[in-house]
Every structure is written in structure tokens, then in C-alpha cells.
Design an enzyme around this catalytic site. Sequence first.
Site, PDB file in Angstrom:
ATOM      1  CG  HIS A 151       0.400   6.314  -0.688  1.00 27.47           C
ATOM      2  ND1 HIS A 151      -0.582   7.157  -1.153  1.00 27.47           N
ATOM      3  CD2 HIS A 151      -0.148   5.636   0.356  1.00 27.47           C
ATOM      4  CE1 HIS A 151      -1.668   6.996  -0.435  1.00 27.47           C
ATOM      5  NE2 HIS A 151      -1.448   6.078   0.492  1.00 27.47           N
ATOM      6  CG  HIS A 198      -1.823   1.142   1.371  1.00 26.10           C
ATOM      7  ND1 HIS A 198      -3.192   1.029   1.287  1.00 26.10           N
ATOM      8  CD2 HIS A 198      -1.578   2.466   1.608  1.00 26.10           C
ATOM      9  CE1 HIS A 198      -3.745   2.225   1.447  1.00 26.10           C
ATOM     10  NE2 HIS A 198      -2.787   3.119   1.648  1.00 26.10           N
ATOM     11  CD  GLU A 199       1.763   3.413   3.682  1.00 25.90           C
ATOM     12  OE1 GLU A 199       1.981   4.537   3.185  1.00 25.90           O
ATOM     13  OE2 GLU A 199       0.700   3.130   4.264  1.00 25.90           O
TER      14      GLU A 199
END
EC number: 3.5.1.88
Length: 205
Positions: free
Chosen positions: A162, A158-159
Site C-alpha cells: 500500500h 500487504h501493508e
Amino acid sequence: MSFDVPATPVGIVKVGHPALRNGTRSVPQELFGTPALHELIDVMRATLAGKGVGLAAPQIAVPLRLFVVEDTEDRMSHLTPGQQKARNRYPFPFEAVINPTWYATSPEMVIETEGCLSIPDFKADVSRYWAIEVEGFQPNGQRKTWSFKGWPARIFQHEIDHLDGRLLTDCMLPRTLTSTEPYGTGASSDLLERLAISTEPPKEK
């Protein structure tokens, strides 16, 4: 590296802010170990505290390939021991990850519900690799490899999304997007009844 110096949280940018889509550049070697980098990490830690399990630099409008993670007992207290085991979710100490690259170590994909601090009040199901390996750097410039299965692998994916300008909404299963706030009631049951519209939930086929 010490994180004892108090830092002031900053505002997390929300979906629509260009910083979330413009991508990032690698943290240059000359920044490793510097007070400026340590300050950024302190600020990110203070901003993340009590809000979630991960925060990427673009979420505070810093276009660098850096994110911080921390998962605590409190963050997973809503899960039963069985649910924690099924997700392979366990407390993960605070860590800053710099210039990461990753690859899947298993073809297995798992669907779980995720939220995002830059898309508040919503959650959705996302399919992620169950097992991954990540290579990157610590703030002092030391290279490190992380191998994960389950929930920590999901956090890292998820990170890293980003850092690449991708959001939860880009990879979610669209029909699972759900408000985390009360859903609301809509028209009154009295009006629906007068319109001859049943208020009973539809029967499963």
C-alpha cells in the site's frame, strides 16, 4: 506512547481513489513523537478496530509511509488450531510501523487468500514470501527490526505494498478473485432445464 485517548474512526478510501496509487513519502524526523503523529496513529487504530489486521496511511488518504497492524484471537477464530499452525498465525499486539524497508530471508513463496479494506467484498489468492525481515521506526523515533514467518510476514508485505501504491489486484492470481458476498443464483433451474442446459456441476477431468 499511550493509545488511551479516544479517537474517531474515519472513512477508508476504496479502489479508484488516487491516494491508493500515488505512493507515499517518508515520515520526516521532526514528526516523530509529536501529538499530530500520535493522533494519526490513534485515528488509524480506531478505524482498523474490528475490520481487519492492518491499515496503511494511504487507505485514509494520508500519503505517509506508515501503517498499523493488530491480529487478535477473534480475527483468527474461524481457523482450526491446525490451520493457525500451518499459517504460523498467532495474536499480534497493536503496533505502528514507520518508514519500513524489507527483504526476504528465505526464497520460499506461499499462496494464501487475502482481502483488503479498500477493496471490500472481494478476496483473492496472493503469493508472498514466507519469511522476511523489516526495518523501520516506532512512533517515538526509535529504530526497530521485525523478523517474521508466515501470516505476520504476509500482513507486513500487504501493508508495505500500500505504501508503494500497489494493491491486492496487482499481485493476486487473477482467476482466484472471489466475492465474499453470496454468489447469487442466476437464471432459474426451470429455465435452464427448458434450454436443455444441465444444472449439474461439470465433472472433473
